[in-house]
Design a protein around this motif. Structure first.
Motif, PDB file in Angstrom:
ATOM      1  N   THR A   1      26.780  37.486  28.620  1.00 36.47           N
ATOM      2  CA  THR A   1      27.766  37.541  29.704  1.00 36.47           C
ATOM      3  C   THR A   1      29.101  36.944  29.296  1.00 36.47           C
ATOM      4  OG1 THR A   1      27.199  35.371  30.633  1.00 36.47           O
ATOM      5  CG2 THR A   1      25.895  37.266  31.372  1.00 36.47           C
ATOM      6  N   GLY A   2      29.140  36.290  28.154  1.00 34.73           N
ATOM      7  CA  GLY A   2      30.317  35.546  27.757  1.00 34.73           C
ATOM      8  C   GLY A   2      30.158  34.078  28.042  1.00 34.73           C
ATOM      9  N   ALA A   3      29.300  33.762  29.018  1.00 35.33           N
ATOM     10  CA  ALA A   3      29.019  32.364  29.349  1.00 35.33           C
ATOM     11  C   ALA A   3      27.638  31.951  28.858  1.00 35.33           C
ATOM     12  CB  ALA A   3      29.119  32.146  30.867  1.00 35.33           C
ATOM     13  N   ARG A   4      26.703  32.895  28.854  1.00 36.56           N
ATOM     14  CA  ARG A   4      25.349  32.628  28.371  1.00 36.56           C
ATOM     15  C   ARG A   4      24.678  33.955  28.012  1.00 36.56           C
ATOM     16  NH1 ARG A   4      21.657  33.205  33.156  1.00 36.56           N
ATOM     17  NH2 ARG A   4      20.011  32.316  31.879  1.00 36.56           N
ATOM     18  N   ARG A   5      23.541  33.862  27.368  1.00 40.52           N
ATOM     19  CA  ARG A   5      22.779  35.049  26.986  1.00 40.52           C
ATOM     20  C   ARG A   5      21.556  35.137  27.904  1.00 40.52           C
ATOM     21  NH1 ARG A   5      24.804  36.686  21.984  1.00 40.52           N
ATOM     22  NH2 ARG A   5      23.029  38.039  21.572  1.00 40.52           N
TER      23      ARG A   5
ATOM     24  N   ILE B   1      31.047  45.674  36.838  1.00 37.12           N
ATOM     25  CA  ILE B   1      29.621  45.354  36.819  1.00 37.12           C
ATOM     26  C   ILE B   1      29.341  44.232  35.826  1.00 37.12           C
ATOM     27  CG2 ILE B   1      29.048  47.174  35.150  1.00 37.12           C
ATOM     28  CD1 ILE B   1      26.875  45.826  38.058  1.00 37.12           C
ATOM     29  N   GLN B   2      30.101  44.173  34.739  1.00 34.26           N
ATOM     30  CA  GLN B   2      29.933  43.067  33.797  1.00 34.26           C
ATOM     31  C   GLN B   2      30.271  41.738  34.459  1.00 34.26           C
ATOM     32  OE1 GLN B   2      32.519  44.552  30.682  1.00 34.26           O
ATOM     33  NE2 GLN B   2      30.784  45.175  29.406  1.00 34.26           N
ATOM     34  N   ARG B   3      31.350  41.716  35.230  1.00 36.91           N
ATOM     35  CA  ARG B   3      31.717  40.489  35.947  1.00 36.91           C
ATOM     36  C   ARG B   3      30.706  40.180  37.046  1.00 36.91           C
ATOM     37  NH1 ARG B   3      33.646  35.556  35.499  1.00 36.91           N
ATOM     38  NH2 ARG B   3      35.083  34.923  37.159  1.00 36.91           N
ATOM     39  N   GLN B   4      30.166  41.207  37.666  1.00 38.52           N
ATOM     40  CA  GLN B   4      29.169  41.006  38.721  1.00 38.52           C
ATOM     41  C   GLN B   4      27.915  40.338  38.154  1.00 38.52           C
ATOM     42  OE1 GLN B   4      28.550  44.566  40.958  1.00 38.52           O
ATOM     43  NE2 GLN B   4      27.246  43.608  42.495  1.00 38.52           N
ATOM     44  N   ILE B   5      27.498  40.778  36.976  1.00 37.41           N
ATOM     45  CA  ILE B   5      26.346  40.146  36.324  1.00 37.41           C
ATOM     46  C   ILE B   5      26.662  38.697  35.974  1.00 37.41           C
ATOM     47  CG2 ILE B   5      24.838  40.205  34.291  1.00 37.41           C
ATOM     48  CD1 ILE B   5      25.317  43.265  34.230  1.00 37.41           C
ATOM     49  N   GLU B   6      27.869  38.465  35.453  1.00 30.94           N
ATOM     50  CA  GLU B   6      28.258  37.111  35.072  1.00 30.94           C
ATOM     51  C   GLU B   6      28.268  36.170  36.275  1.00 30.94           C
ATOM     52  OE1 GLU B   6      32.028  34.800  32.904  1.00 30.94           O
ATOM     53  OE2 GLU B   6      32.061  36.979  33.179  1.00 30.94           O
TER      54      GLU B   6
END
Length: 276
Positions: A235-239, A194-199
């Motif tokens: 997300t690791g890429a943005r907030r 789900i974390q990757r899905q959000i990203e």
């Protein structure tokens, strides 16, 4: 003597009863006498106690055994595998395919369908609930039962629709048997997906629907205390601006709390309009 002669007219249909047991998550029938489940298999046509096995009635094929490979995967290994598979997915379609082939979560063995997502992946809002229910498991889409119908009406009240504006998913893509609460282990195994899905969806705003989602993704405890508060989800890429709100299933049980959900919806609408 036929089965219909042996069963009272007022008794429930045995096949409907078995279907109900399966829906409630019953996976095994227990005998009156104790059985050694580690003993060598009994000869074909015979039970472990020497009695003949019950055979399916003519015209009623035996139910296929559900695969249980997921149960053999160690939790730590499953979490490591989930992280690797999620990271390798470059698109939402690849992530869905990775989940479909993932055998590390025992929930997959008892669920009818993978419930990945619904709505518009390009929508500005992404909503994440807890886990599929019976309707969602049967259809293979999130929030399609009574809770989903209420959610659609809530979104429509602020001019949004899941078809155009909202992307919807769950913390877990498989239904826990009998709608039980997912275990912390099951949540931890599915969390990388789900974390990757959000990203990959990269919404403008993330909405955590219900306490388990708010806790798992935002670290909130106590949904009534934490709902309506804006935080940032990394997300690791943005907030991404994120907010938690009450689950529609809770609102169906506690309709007076809809006033709180309405405040959250108004805050969401204001954020989308750039007013806060």
């Amino acid at each position: 003597m036929s089965l219909s002669d042996a069963v009272s007219p007022d008794a429930p249909d045995p096949y409907e009863l078995l279907s109900w047991y399966a829906e409630m998550g019953v996976t095994e029938a227990l005998d009156e006498a104790p059985r050694n489940h580690f003993a060598d298999p009994a000869p074909a046509g015979e039970r472990g106690d020497g009695q003949p096995r019950l055979r399916p009635l003519p015209g009623r094929p035996a139910a296929p055994a559900r695969p249980m490979a997921a149960a053999a995967t160690a939790p730590d290994d499953a979490t490591v595998s989930a992280k690797a598979l999620a990271r390798e997915a470059r698109t939402l379609d690849e992530l869905k395919a990775a989940l479909a082939g993932f055998e590390g979560c025992v929930l997959k063995a008892t669920a009818k369908n993978l419930v990945f997502a619904d709505g518009n992946p390009q929508g500005r809002v992404m909503m994440v609930g807890e886990a599929p229910g019976a309707d969602e498991d049967r259809i293979g889409l999130p929030f399609v039962g009574r809770s989903g119908q209420l959610l659609d009406r809530m979104l429509a009240a602020i001019g949004l629709s899941r078809k155009d504006d909202v992307y919807i998913a769950n913390m877990l893509p498989w239904r826990p048997p009998g709608n039980r609460t997912p275990t912390p282990q099951e949540v931890a195994i599915c969390l990388p997906f789900i974390q990757r899905q959000i990203e990959l969806a990269d919404p403008d705003i993330l909405v955590c629907v219900g306490g388990p989602s708010a806790q798992g993704l935002l670290g909130f405890t106590g949904i009534l205390r934490s709902r309506g508060k804006w935080v940032e989800y990394d997300t690791g890429a943005r907030r991404i601006p994120a907010i938690a709100t009450l689950h529609p299933a809770y609102l169906l049980r506690q309709p007076l709390q809809k006033r709180l959900a309405w405040r959250d919806l108004r805050a969401l609408k204001a954020a989308l309009d750039g007013k806060n």
